[in-house]
Design an enzyme around this catalytic site. Structure first.
Site, PDB file in Angstrom:
ATOM      1  NE  ARG A  46       1.749   3.003  -5.056  1.00  0.00           N
ATOM      2  CZ  ARG A  46       1.189   3.595  -3.999  1.00  0.00           C
ATOM      3  NH1 ARG A  46       0.332   4.599  -4.182  1.00  0.00           N
ATOM      4  NH2 ARG A  46       1.478   3.201  -2.780  1.00  0.00           N
ATOM      5  CB  ILE A  98       0.543  -0.975  -2.040  1.00  0.00           C
ATOM      6  CG1 ILE A  98       1.498  -0.706  -3.218  1.00  0.00           C
ATOM      7  CG2 ILE A  98      -0.373   0.214  -1.815  1.00  0.00           C
ATOM      8  CD1 ILE A  98       0.771  -0.465  -4.544  1.00  0.00           C
ATOM      9  CB  SER A  99       5.892   0.041   0.018  1.00  0.00           C
ATOM     10  OG  SER A  99       6.070  -1.096   0.816  1.00  0.00           O
ATOM     11  CD  GLN A 100       6.456   7.441   1.393  1.00  0.00           C
ATOM     12  OE1 GLN A 100       6.974   6.873   2.346  1.00  0.00           O
ATOM     13  NE2 GLN A 100       6.490   8.745   1.233  1.00  0.00           N
TER      14      GLN A 100
END
Length: 231
Positions: free
Chosen positions: A54, A80-82
């Site tokens: 990530r 950027i999503s959880q």
């Protein structure tokens, strides 16, 4: 080859942080259990999450926070999503190796990479052209060769490669776009956030049966950036 970040930090230095992130995501899944007939995240999804670096998908200024279980800004008003949400949306698609997936809202390409780790072939659209270019480059550098990214308005999907086993929308919409429903294969699944922009939204799971009939189920409160475009 050992991956390195742009600041020459060895990939191995991030492996412990990534394991901790996956453990936090698994614990959150067990605690929330938003779908009674889906007891937590499956091991293949957690393994996929654990393989994606990530920190290589976030801006340098956010790199120290890359493995926290929360969304992060990636520029251009996007995020950027959880990691938990990424894993949960992936789980809902019930992918098999070789599944064909349409992704609306590639962003930085992180969700795309997790889907690719599940063995799927991904067709991804991102409306912010610099992000689309960046995501394609990052995914290419990491060796994801079954991922196709293009800039554009995702509302109308990517009909040239339809039908899709799964469709994932990473932006909040006021309604389910009919072109996406049309491009979903019978037996396929779609996940899409519905609701007012930047307000309360519900993640919707859509299943299309063999006869083409559609079932809808609200599964999780979420908050995504809005689905934009000429629609």
């Amino acid at each position: 080859m050992m991956r390195t970040s742009s600041d020459d930090t060895p990939e191995s230095d991030y492996s412990g942080l990534r394991r901790d992130m996956v453990a936090a995501v698994a614990a959150m899944s067990e605690e929330l259990n938003p779908v009674p007939d889906m007891p937590g995240l499956s091991q293949p999804v957690l393994d996929a999450l654990g393989r994606v670096p990530r920190h290589l998908f976030v801006p340098d200024i956010e790199r120290d926070f890359a493995y926290q279980n929360r969304p992060l800004p990636i520029g251009y008003g996007q995020t950027i999503s959880q990691p938990y949400v990424v894993a949960f949306m992936t789980e809902l698609l019930k992918l098999k190796p070789g599944s064909r997936v349409l992704e609306i809202g590639a962003g930085c390409g992180y969700q795309t990479a997790v889907l690719a780790e599940m063995g799927a072939e991904i067709y991804s659209i991102e409306i912010v052209e610099p992000l689309a270019i960046q995501a394609e480059q990052t995914l290419h550098n990491l060796g994801y060769d079954r991922v196709h990214v293009r800039p554009g308005d995702g509302y109308h999907g990517w009909p040239e490669h339809a039908p899709y086993d799964g469709i994932i929308v990473a932006a909040g919409a006021s309604h389910v776009p009919q072109p996406l429903l049309d491009q979903l294969k019978p037996g396929g699944r779609m996940v899409i956030p519905l609701g007012e922009s930047y307000a309360a939204q519900e993640l919707l799971l859509i299943k299309k049966d063999a006869a083409g009939e559609v079932q809808r189920q609200e599964v999780l409160p979420v908050r995504f950036v809005p689905l934009t475009g000429r629609h």
